[in-house]
Design a protein around this motif. Structure first.
Motif, short mmCIF file in Angstrom:
data_model
loop_
_atom_site.label_atom_id
_atom_site.label_comp_id
_atom_site.label_asym_id
_atom_site.label_seq_id
_atom_site.Cartn_x
_atom_site.Cartn_y
_atom_site.Cartn_z
N GLY A 289 0.82 -1.21 0.00
CA GLY A 289 0.00 0.00 0.00
C GLY A 289 0.85 1.26 0.00
O GLY A 289 0.57 2.22 -0.73
N MET A 292 2.48 1.53 -3.42
CA MET A 292 1.53 1.97 -4.44
C MET A 292 1.16 3.44 -4.25
O MET A 292 0.98 4.18 -5.23
CB MET A 292 0.28 1.10 -4.40
CG MET A 292 0.53 -0.34 -4.82
SD MET A 292 1.16 -0.47 -6.52
CE MET A 292 -0.29 0.00 -7.46
N GLN A 293 1.05 3.87 -2.98
CA GLN A 293 0.77 5.28 -2.74
C GLN A 293 1.92 6.15 -3.22
O GLN A 293 1.72 7.22 -3.82
CB GLN A 293 0.51 5.52 -1.25
CG GLN A 293 0.12 6.96 -0.91
CD GLN A 293 -1.15 7.39 -1.60
OE1 GLN A 293 -2.15 6.68 -1.61
NE2 GLN A 293 -1.14 8.57 -2.21
N HIS A 296 1.69 6.27 -6.90
CA HIS A 296 0.63 7.20 -7.29
C HIS A 296 1.11 8.65 -7.21
O HIS A 296 0.91 9.44 -8.14
CB HIS A 296 -0.58 7.00 -6.39
CG HIS A 296 -1.64 8.05 -6.54
ND1 HIS A 296 -2.58 8.01 -7.54
CD2 HIS A 296 -1.90 9.18 -5.82
CE1 HIS A 296 -3.36 9.07 -7.45
NE2 HIS A 296 -2.97 9.79 -6.40
N ASP A 297 1.77 8.97 -6.09
CA ASP A 297 2.24 10.34 -5.91
C ASP A 297 3.26 10.71 -6.98
O ASP A 297 3.23 11.82 -7.54
CB ASP A 297 2.85 10.51 -4.52
CG ASP A 297 1.81 10.35 -3.40
OD1 ASP A 297 0.60 10.44 -3.72
OD2 ASP A 297 2.21 10.12 -2.26
N ARG A 319 -7.75 10.59 -12.95
CA ARG A 319 -8.14 9.79 -11.79
C ARG A 319 -7.97 8.31 -12.15
O ARG A 319 -8.81 7.74 -12.87
CB ARG A 319 -9.57 10.08 -11.37
CG ARG A 319 -10.04 9.25 -10.16
CD ARG A 319 -11.22 9.88 -9.48
NE ARG A 319 -10.87 11.19 -8.95
CZ ARG A 319 -11.77 12.03 -8.43
NH1 ARG A 319 -13.04 11.70 -8.39
NH2 ARG A 319 -11.40 13.20 -7.96
N GLU A 322 -7.10 2.42 -10.28
CA GLU A 322 -6.38 1.93 -9.13
C GLU A 322 -5.47 3.05 -8.66
O GLU A 322 -5.64 4.19 -9.07
CB GLU A 322 -5.60 0.66 -9.49
CG GLU A 322 -6.50 -0.47 -9.99
CD GLU A 322 -5.73 -1.68 -10.47
OE1 GLU A 322 -4.51 -1.74 -10.21
OE2 GLU A 322 -6.32 -2.55 -11.12
N GLN A 323 -4.50 2.74 -7.81
CA GLN A 323 -3.64 3.82 -7.32
C GLN A 323 -2.76 4.39 -8.42
O GLN A 323 -2.35 5.54 -8.36
CB GLN A 323 -2.80 3.33 -6.14
CG GLN A 323 -3.63 3.19 -4.86
CD GLN A 323 -2.77 2.90 -3.65
OE1 GLN A 323 -2.12 1.86 -3.57
NE2 GLN A 323 -2.74 3.82 -2.72
N VAL A 324 -2.42 3.59 -9.38
CA VAL A 324 -1.70 4.07 -10.55
C VAL A 324 -2.45 3.60 -11.79
O VAL A 324 -3.24 2.66 -11.74
CB VAL A 324 -0.23 3.56 -10.59
CG1 VAL A 324 0.57 4.15 -9.45
CG2 VAL A 324 -0.19 2.03 -10.53
N ASP A 517 -9.42 4.05 -15.83
CA ASP A 517 -8.83 5.36 -15.59
C ASP A 517 -9.66 6.44 -16.28
O ASP A 517 -10.16 6.25 -17.40
CB ASP A 517 -7.40 5.39 -16.14
CG ASP A 517 -6.52 4.30 -15.53
OD1 ASP A 517 -6.79 3.90 -14.39
OD2 ASP A 517 -5.58 3.86 -16.22
#
Length: 525
Positions: A289, A292-293, A296-297, A319, A322-324, A517
């Protein structure tokens, strides 16, 4: 044999006090004798003479090996008195035997209870499974006098039993396949039942099914092998490993009591193994997590800040499902007041699509900065990512347009991206049709390009199918119509408000399309 012969077993204190009480109370002489192996030995301290010197005698039924008799003499002596003394001595001997027996049993049970308590503390205080298993095996081998102990844990993914810890002399260390017909450990795991046998052969019906050739224990050793079981609060118990004890320092075989103790230990270990697995899974999920965060960032930071682009009024939002994800946009300030605008959509979403997206963005930034034509930029990007698209079996829709406000012209190349429109001030929406198939599908070669007139109040609308699909009310196609209608109705508002309105509608939608996405971009130059 007289009382001066070989000394017999010492009398317990309770029996001696019983005899002394009778002597003092009745004023009689008492002798206690043991007949064994043809000899008659006086047991009571201070006894003189032989058993035959006592006129009254009685047999004592006690747990002392041999023929035990009491003799009495004196003025008040009689056969009933002899029998009374015999019964009281018998009770004293039985009481002493029971005290010794229960003391021994309590000592044995205390050692086992202390071992279980110690193991519980070990499992609760040591975090690393290997360290805890090694400490447990050391204690078990010490209490049960085992020469070697080993703890094997099942790896479900590899379908193997792996050695987690071992103590004592050397033994097998390489992993054991669960279906190994020659390994006692594998058989105990498969059947979920303990196995105990000694050097002289089988100890029971179950042991007769032992493999003739054993790869993990020697034929000449006593062995106790117990499955490690875990029983969930609700569900079917499952075997998660095996504990083996091999050989004994005292030369004895393992027995049912040893098996019961080891099974209790295995139950504790089974719960600890499950806790360890759940903790490892939770930590892995938390780590994933966090990673993945972070991904994403980082991916969001790769996207340019559209609201701060100095050469045009731009609004854009991505958006990921998923996170990416695989959606992206690019903005390029070009010479002569021109503006380069790009949007891309990788065929899947998630981490693989994000990797392709990052590669495409890097290549596009390099080639667009060189000032090439839209078709030339797409051709060079295609050359940079073709191998990766083929390897991953993905494809990419990519639109790249150059707005030249001075020349009142938009020149673009469109590799299969369906959602590209020019919205005129009067509300007319002109589709900027594809010039080529998507990358990864189109044959290698040159890309085509087209041009469209451009006025100062025109809007360039670019979005991906994740947005149009979620806005579709009853069929996939009408989601695009809804996006265009919304933009046309809001065309005089700031572009940031229009994009925000589109994503608000998407959040409110209750469509049943699979998540994808979502990206939208509006440019006014």
């Amino acid at each position: 044999m007289t009382a001066d012969g070989p000394a017999g077993p010492p009398l317990p204190e309770t029996a001696i006090r019983t005899l002394e009480d009778f002597k003092r109370g009745l004023g009689i002489d008492i002798g206690l004798f043991l007949r064994r192996d043809g000899e008659c030995v006086a047991l009571e301290p201070g006894t003189t003479g032989r058993l035959d010197d006592f006129p009254y005698r009685a047999l004592i039924e006690s747990r002392v090996p041999g023929h035990l008799e009491v003799g009495v003499s004196g003025p008040l002596a009689s056969q009933p008195v002899a029998e009374l003394v015999a019964r009281q001595v018998e009770r004293a001997l039985d009481h002493d035997h029971e005290v010794h027996f229960f003391t021994y049993e309590l000592s044995e049970r205390y050692e086992e209870i202390n071992l279980l308590y110690s193991i519980s503390e070990t499992l609760g205080s040591i975090l690393r499974l290997e360290d805890a298993a090694h400490a447990i095996l050391n204690e078990v081998c010490d209490v049960l006098a085992a020469e070697r102990g080993s703890l094997w844990v099942y790896d479900a993914q590899a379908d193997l039993l792996n050695l987690v810890a071992s103590v004592g002399r050397a033994g097998r260390e390489e992993p054991i396949t669960v279906d190994d017909a020659d390994a006692v450990t594998a058989r105990v795991f498969r059947e979920g039942h303990p196995l105990m046998f000694g050097p002289e052969g089988s100890g029971g019906a179950a042991d007769r099914r032992l493999p003739e050739r054993r790869t993990d224990v020697r034929d000449s050793e006593t062995v106790l092998s117990v499955p490690i079981r875990y029983t969930p609060p609700s569900g079917v118990p499952r075997t998660v490993g095996v504990i083996n004890l091999v050989g004994r320092r005292n030369g004895e075989r393992f027995n049912a009591s040893d098996q019961k103790l080891l099974a209790a230990i295995a139950s504790q270990v089974g719960a600890a193994l499950e806790n360890n697995r759940l903790i490892a899974k939770t930590l892995a999920q938390e780590r994933m997590g966090r990673e993945m965060q972070l991904a994403h960032d980082l991916q969001m930071k790769l996207l340019p800040a559209a609201d701060r682009f100095p050469h045009a009024e731009v609004a854009a939002r991505v958006r990921p499902a998923e996170q990416v994800g695989g959606d992206f946009y690019q903005l390029f300030p070009l010479g002569g007041g021109r503006v380069g605008v790009m949007i891309g959509d990788v065929s899947t979403h998630g981490f693989p699509a994000a990797l392709i997206m990052t590669l495409v963005m890097s290549a596009a930034a390099i080639y667009a900065a060189e000032g090439g034509s839209p078709a030339g930029v797409l051709a060079r990007v295609d050359g940079a990512v073709r191998d990766e698209l083929e390897t991953t079996e993905m494809y990419l829709t990519l639109f790249y347009g150059v707005i030249d406000p001075a020349a009142h012209r938009l020149v673009y190349a469109n590799a299969g991206h369906p959602h590209a429109f020019r919205i005129s001030p009067d509300g007319a929406a002109v589709r900027l049709v594809a010039t080529d198939p998507p990358m990864g599908i189109a044959p290698e070669g040159r890309y085509g390009e087209k041009s469209s007139p451009w006025e100062s109040e025109d809007l360039l609308l670019l979005f991906t199918d994740g947005l149009s699909d979620v806005l579709a009310r009853d069929r996939r196609g009408n989601g695009e119509d809804r996006v265009i209608a919304t933009v046309v109705a809001d065309r005089t508002r700031p572009v940031a408000e229009i994009v925000a309105h589109l994503f608000d509608l998407a959040e409110e939608s209750n469509g049943n399309m699979p998540a994808d996405d979502r990206t939208a971009m509006l440019v006014r130059v």
